[in-house]
Design a protein around this motif. Structure first.
Motif, PDB file in Angstrom:
ATOM      1  N   THR A  32       0.733  -1.152  -0.054  1.00 21.10           N
ATOM      2  CA  THR A  32      -0.042   0.036  -0.104  1.00 21.10           C
ATOM      3  C   THR A  32       0.885   1.304   0.067  1.00 21.10           C
ATOM      4  OG1 THR A  32      -1.525   1.289   1.018  1.00 21.10           O
ATOM      5  CG2 THR A  32      -0.115   0.034   2.761  1.00 21.10           C
ATOM      6  N   PHE A  33       0.549   2.307  -0.797  1.00 18.76           N
ATOM      7  CA  PHE A  33       1.188   3.621  -0.739  1.00 18.76           C
ATOM      8  C   PHE A  33       0.200   4.566  -0.066  1.00 18.76           C
ATOM      9  CE2 PHE A  33       4.781   2.265  -3.033  1.00 18.76           C
ATOM     10  CZ  PHE A  33       4.630   1.291  -3.818  1.00 18.76           C
ATOM     11  N   SER A  34      -0.596   4.219   0.680  1.00 16.83           N
ATOM     12  CA  SER A  34      -1.334   5.175   1.293  1.00 16.83           C
ATOM     13  C   SER A  34      -0.495   6.330   2.278  1.00 16.83           C
ATOM     14  CB  SER A  34      -2.406   4.702   2.026  1.00 16.83           C
ATOM     15  OG  SER A  34      -1.897   4.010   3.092  1.00 16.83           O
ATOM     16  N   SER A  35       0.489   5.831   2.549  1.00 19.14           N
ATOM     17  CA  SER A  35       1.518   6.803   3.485  1.00 19.14           C
ATOM     18  C   SER A  35       2.531   7.469   2.884  1.00 19.14           C
ATOM     19  CB  SER A  35       2.017   6.242   4.671  1.00 19.14           C
ATOM     20  OG  SER A  35       0.855   5.654   5.444  1.00 19.14           O
ATOM     21  N   ASN A  36       2.341   7.329   1.387  1.00 13.34           N
ATOM     22  CA  ASN A  36       3.950   7.573   0.552  1.00 13.34           C
ATOM     23  C   ASN A  36       3.384   8.726  -0.724  1.00 13.34           C
ATOM     24  OD1 ASN A  36       3.779   4.517   1.330  1.00 13.34           O
ATOM     25  ND2 ASN A  36       5.617   5.298   1.407  1.00 13.34           N
ATOM     26  N   ALA A  37       4.282   9.456  -1.129  1.00 15.04           N
ATOM     27  CA  ALA A  37       4.051  10.418  -1.989  1.00 15.04           C
ATOM     28  C   ALA A  37       4.021   9.680  -3.235  1.00 15.04           C
ATOM     29  CB  ALA A  37       5.171  11.669  -1.928  1.00 15.04           C
ATOM     30  N   MET A  38       3.509  10.308  -4.323  1.00 17.26           N
ATOM     31  CA  MET A  38       3.385   9.718  -5.682  1.00 17.26           C
ATOM     32  C   MET A  38       3.425  10.853  -6.575  1.00 17.26           C
ATOM     33  SD  MET A  38       0.707   6.495  -5.074  1.00 17.26           S
ATOM     34  CE  MET A  38       1.293   5.740  -6.757  1.00 17.26           C
ATOM     35  N   ALA A  39       3.864  10.401  -7.889  1.00 15.57           N
ATOM     36  CA  ALA A  39       3.987  11.516  -8.956  1.00 15.57           C
ATOM     37  C   ALA A  39       4.147  11.128 -10.176  1.00 15.57           C
ATOM     38  CB  ALA A  39       5.388  11.975  -8.539  1.00 15.57           C
ATOM     39  N   TRP A  40       3.872  11.928 -11.311  1.00 15.27           N
ATOM     40  CA  TRP A  40       3.928  11.551 -12.542  1.00 15.27           C
ATOM     41  C   TRP A  40       5.098  12.123 -13.213  1.00 15.27           C
ATOM     42  CZ3 TRP A  40       0.677   7.973 -15.079  1.00 15.27           C
ATOM     43  CH2 TRP A  40      -0.514   7.570 -14.401  1.00 15.27           C
ATOM     44  N   PHE A  41       5.900  11.661 -14.091  1.00 13.97           N
ATOM     45  CA  PHE A  41       6.974  11.943 -14.953  1.00 13.97           C
ATOM     46  C   PHE A  41       6.557  11.711 -16.293  1.00 13.97           C
ATOM     47  CE2 PHE A  41      10.231  13.130 -11.658  1.00 13.97           C
ATOM     48  CZ  PHE A  41       9.750  12.929 -10.685  1.00 13.97           C
ATOM     49  N   GLU A 101      11.138  14.192 -17.204  1.00 13.18           N
ATOM     50  CA  GLU A 101      10.934  15.300 -16.333  1.00 13.18           C
ATOM     51  C   GLU A 101       9.533  15.067 -15.613  1.00 13.18           C
ATOM     52  OE1 GLU A 101       9.777  18.823 -18.743  1.00 13.18           O
ATOM     53  OE2 GLU A 101       8.019  17.692 -19.881  1.00 13.18           O
ATOM     54  N   PHE A 102       9.654  15.810 -14.449  1.00  6.52           N
ATOM     55  CA  PHE A 102       8.389  16.004 -13.512  1.00  6.52           C
ATOM     56  C   PHE A 102       7.366  16.680 -14.104  1.00  6.52           C
ATOM     57  CE2 PHE A 102       6.853  15.891  -9.360  1.00  6.52           C
ATOM     58  CZ  PHE A 102       6.108  17.250  -9.340  1.00  6.52           C
ATOM     59  N   VAL A 103       6.175  16.169 -13.866  1.00  8.63           N
ATOM     60  CA  VAL A 103       4.996  16.633 -14.314  1.00  8.63           C
ATOM     61  C   VAL A 103       4.018  17.016 -13.021  1.00  8.63           C
ATOM     62  CG1 VAL A 103       2.672  16.338 -15.364  1.00  8.63           C
ATOM     63  CG2 VAL A 103       4.760  15.156 -16.229  1.00  8.63           C
ATOM     64  N   ALA A 104       3.811  16.253 -12.190  1.00  9.62           N
ATOM     65  CA  ALA A 104       2.908  16.556 -11.015  1.00  9.62           C
ATOM     66  C   ALA A 104       3.311  15.310  -9.751  1.00  9.62           C
ATOM     67  CB  ALA A 104       1.508  16.419 -11.254  1.00  9.62           C
ATOM     68  N   GLY A 105       3.153  15.846  -8.719  1.00 15.10           N
ATOM     69  CA  GLY A 105       3.397  15.035  -7.369  1.00 15.10           C
ATOM     70  C   GLY A 105       2.346  15.462  -6.529  1.00 15.10           C
ATOM     71  N   ILE A 106       2.055  14.445  -5.624  1.00 12.24           N
ATOM     72  CA  ILE A 106       1.125  14.453  -4.476  1.00 12.24           C
ATOM     73  C   ILE A 106       1.577  13.918  -3.257  1.00 12.24           C
ATOM     74  CG2 ILE A 106      -0.430  12.450  -5.449  1.00 12.24           C
ATOM     75  CD1 ILE A 106      -2.797  14.137  -4.413  1.00 12.24           C
ATOM     76  N   SER A 107       1.248  14.402  -2.118  1.00 14.78           N
ATOM     77  CA  SER A 107       1.669  13.985  -0.869  1.00 14.78           C
ATOM     78  C   SER A 107       0.906  12.691  -0.351  1.00 14.78           C
ATOM     79  CB  SER A 107       1.658  15.127   0.238  1.00 14.78           C
ATOM     80  OG  SER A 107       0.404  15.563   0.501  1.00 14.78           O
ATOM     81  N   TRP A 108       1.335  12.085   0.579  1.00 16.56           N
ATOM     82  CA  TRP A 108       0.739  10.921   0.960  1.00 16.56           C
ATOM     83  C   TRP A 108      -0.895  11.104   1.478  1.00 16.56           C
ATOM     84  CZ3 TRP A 108      -1.604  10.097   5.895  1.00 16.56           C
ATOM     85  CH2 TRP A 108      -1.291  11.088   6.787  1.00 16.56           C
TER      86      TRP A 108
END
Length: 124
Positions: free
Chosen positions: A28-37, A46-53
């Motif tokens: 599970t990644f419910s406590s982890n940051a995730m992102a799109w590149f 390149e980085f596109v967008a990221g979201i905190s946990w």
């Protein structure tokens, strides 16, 4: 084994919209940051967008601000990227990434797990 599987890519005309999904399995990644590149032909990733946990903080590349929205559903272990007003320069392979940290960052070094990518092509 951790897997991130992207879906939702495709061919769209300029000004159109797509919604990418990234489903995680293996933990599970419910406590982890995730992102799109993304990576366009002949260019670096390149980085596109990221979201905190918690979803309480989001970061965006200047090139997509106001057009793209990242969100997550922790109950589904899934992160989304809503892409509106698409431009030909958005054409790229889009990758989902997950971090072992709660902190969202624009650096690819902050992410430990990567999907295989999904192609987005915007025609002019």
């Amino acid at each position: 084994q951790v897997q991130l599987v992207e879906s939702g890519g495709g061919l769209v005309q300029t000004g159109g919209s797509l919604r990418l999904s990234c489903a995680a399995s293996g933990r599970t990644f419910s406590s982890n940051a995730m992102a799109w590149f993304r990576q366009a032909p002949g260019k670096g990733r390149e980085f596109v967008a990221g979201i905190s946990w918690s979803g309480g903080r989001s970061l965006y590349a200047d090139s997509v601000k106001g057009r793209f929205t990242i969100s997550r559903d922790n109950a589904k272990n899934t992160v989304y990227l809503q892409m509106n007003s698409l431009k030909p320069e958005d054409t790229a392979v889009y990758y989902c990434a997950a971090s072992r940290s709660r902190i969202v960052t624009m650096s690819s070094r902050g992410y430990d797990y990567w999907g295989q990518g999904t192609q987005v092509t915007v025609s002019s």
